[in-house]
Design a protein around this motif. Structure first.
Motif, PDB file in Angstrom:
ATOM      1  N   ILE A  70      60.027   1.043 -15.002  1.00 30.75           N
ATOM      2  CA  ILE A  70      58.691   1.209 -14.931  1.00 30.75           C
ATOM      3  C   ILE A  70      58.551   2.015 -13.605  1.00 30.75           C
ATOM      4  O   ILE A  70      57.967   3.190 -13.790  1.00 30.75           O
ATOM      5  N   ASP A  71      59.101   1.558 -12.612  1.00 28.40           N
ATOM      6  CA  ASP A  71      59.055   2.352 -11.232  1.00 28.40           C
ATOM      7  C   ASP A  71      59.636   3.630 -11.423  1.00 28.40           C
ATOM      8  O   ASP A  71      59.189   4.818 -10.976  1.00 28.40           O
ATOM      9  N   LEU A  72      60.851   3.468 -12.001  1.00 33.34           N
ATOM     10  CA  LEU A  72      61.708   4.821 -12.318  1.00 33.34           C
ATOM     11  C   LEU A  72      60.768   5.928 -12.970  1.00 33.34           C
ATOM     12  O   LEU A  72      60.646   7.063 -12.623  1.00 33.34           O
ATOM     13  N   MET A  73      60.105   5.723 -14.267  1.00 34.78           N
ATOM     14  CA  MET A  73      59.252   6.401 -14.875  1.00 34.78           C
ATOM     15  C   MET A  73      58.152   6.889 -14.203  1.00 34.78           C
ATOM     16  O   MET A  73      57.780   8.191 -14.224  1.00 34.78           O
ATOM     17  N   GLY A  74      57.428   6.191 -13.023  1.00 33.48           N
ATOM     18  CA  GLY A  74      56.394   6.519 -12.375  1.00 33.48           C
ATOM     19  C   GLY A  74      56.993   7.746 -11.324  1.00 33.48           C
ATOM     20  O   GLY A  74      56.339   8.530 -11.180  1.00 33.48           O
ATOM     21  N   THR A  75      58.287   7.538 -11.014  1.00 34.11           N
ATOM     22  CA  THR A  75      58.624   8.548 -10.162  1.00 34.11           C
ATOM     23  C   THR A  75      59.053   9.802 -10.624  1.00 34.11           C
ATOM     24  O   THR A  75      58.814  11.011 -10.278  1.00 34.11           O
ATOM     25  N   LEU A  76      59.722   9.496 -11.833  1.00 33.34           N
ATOM     26  CA  LEU A  76      60.078  10.762 -12.678  1.00 33.34           C
ATOM     27  C   LEU A  76      58.569  11.694 -13.084  1.00 33.34           C
ATOM     28  O   LEU A  76      58.548  12.887 -13.006  1.00 33.34           O
ATOM     29  N   GLN A  77      57.649  10.827 -13.289  1.00 36.54           N
ATOM     30  CA  GLN A  77      56.419  11.400 -13.777  1.00 36.54           C
ATOM     31  C   GLN A  77      55.900  12.513 -12.687  1.00 36.54           C
ATOM     32  O   GLN A  77      55.587  13.546 -12.732  1.00 36.54           O
ATOM     33  N   ALA A  78      56.052  12.072 -11.414  1.00 40.38           N
ATOM     34  CA  ALA A  78      55.721  12.946 -10.220  1.00 40.38           C
ATOM     35  C   ALA A  78      56.604  13.917 -10.131  1.00 40.38           C
ATOM     36  O   ALA A  78      56.367  15.047  -9.874  1.00 40.38           O
ATOM     37  N   ALA A  79      57.926  13.833 -10.335  1.00 33.25           N
ATOM     38  CA  ALA A  79      58.971  14.754 -10.108  1.00 33.25           C
ATOM     39  C   ALA A  79      58.706  15.932 -11.150  1.00 33.25           C
ATOM     40  O   ALA A  79      59.094  17.226 -11.043  1.00 33.25           O
ATOM     41  N   VAL A  80      58.046  15.737 -12.453  1.00 32.91           N
ATOM     42  CA  VAL A  80      57.763  16.523 -13.477  1.00 32.91           C
ATOM     43  C   VAL A  80      56.517  17.087 -13.381  1.00 32.91           C
ATOM     44  O   VAL A  80      55.924  17.612 -14.645  1.00 32.91           O
ATOM     45  N   GLY A  81      55.835  16.956 -12.415  1.00 30.25           N
ATOM     46  CA  GLY A  81      54.556  17.340 -12.048  1.00 30.25           C
ATOM     47  C   GLY A  81      53.347  16.721 -13.177  1.00 30.25           C
ATOM     48  O   GLY A  81      52.366  17.225 -13.350  1.00 30.25           O
ATOM     49  N   GLY A  82      53.667  15.374 -13.509  1.00 32.58           N
ATOM     50  CA  GLY A  82      52.655  14.493 -14.067  1.00 32.58           C
ATOM     51  C   GLY A  82      52.637  14.532 -15.462  1.00 32.58           C
ATOM     52  O   GLY A  82      51.726  13.727 -16.182  1.00 32.58           O
ATOM     53  N   ASP A  83      53.646  15.092 -16.162  1.00 34.70           N
ATOM     54  CA  ASP A  83      53.757  15.394 -17.773  1.00 34.70           C
ATOM     55  C   ASP A  83      55.095  14.733 -18.022  1.00 34.70           C
ATOM     56  O   ASP A  83      56.088  15.435 -18.270  1.00 34.70           O
ATOM     57  N   LEU A  84      55.269  13.352 -18.132  1.00 34.08           N
ATOM     58  CA  LEU A  84      56.866  12.970 -18.970  1.00 34.08           C
ATOM     59  C   LEU A  84      57.153  13.566 -20.368  1.00 34.08           C
ATOM     60  O   LEU A  84      58.250  13.470 -20.572  1.00 34.08           O
ATOM     61  N   ASN A  85      56.066  14.378 -20.787  1.00 39.77           N
ATOM     62  CA  ASN A  85      56.545  14.850 -22.200  1.00 39.77           C
ATOM     63  C   ASN A  85      57.498  16.062 -21.886  1.00 39.77           C
ATOM     64  O   ASN A  85      58.019  16.732 -22.610  1.00 39.77           O
TER      65      ASN A  85
END
Length: 153
Positions: A70-85
């Motif tokens: 869950i924490d990794l996905m939060g950081t990944l979301q930031a890394a992709v400009g807020g869009d995990l899609n």
């Protein structure tokens, strides 16, 4: 499939990026690959401490690994400009499990993260290569540390 629909169905709210505890960046991108630095397990805002095979069992370790995902996905979301899609695929996880020398279920502990990522991103985007190691210690006494590599659009 919308990643955010999956997160909502699982009742998961992604946290913001944690401030690094040492001299490193929370993520780095080169080309279409995003490398997320290792995240340690936390519980109630504190390190989730313990040693698998001594003070923790496999099931609790899986829960800790799930929390790391869950924490990794939060950081990944930031890394992709807020869009995990924008994530095309979770490429690889590397898991360090704080464990006794006779504990041999590091791979099962790490399933806590792998299974959640497959649920959230789906069987195609969420399936990934993986390594799981038993180690003598993880920073701050945490029970699990996991890093992630993702391919993005």
């Amino acid at each position: 499939m919308c990643i955010y629909d999956q997160l909502q169905a699982l009742n998961i709210e992604l946290p913001p990026v944690r401030t690094p505890a040492a001299a490193y960046a929370p993520f780095a991108q080169t080309g279409q690959l995003v490398f997320i630095s290792g995240h340690t397990a936390s519980k109630n805002g504190q390190p989730w401490t313990g040693k698998l095979g001594k003070t923790m069992d496999t099931a609790e370790g899986q829960q800790a690994a799930r929390s790391v995902a869950i924490d990794l996905m939060g950081t990944l979301q930031a890394a992709v400009g807020g869009d995990l899609n924008r994530v095309k695929r979770i490429v690889k996880l590397m898991s360090l499990v704080n464990s006794t020398e006779d504990f041999t279920e590091q791979h099962l502990v790490t399933n806590g993260a792998s299974e959640l990522l497959a649920q959230v991103f789906g069987p195609d985007k969420g399936a990934h290569a993986r390594s799981a190691f038993g180690v003598a210690q993880v920073p701050r006494g945490a029970c699990v540390e996991i890093e992630l590599i993702a391919e993005v659009e």
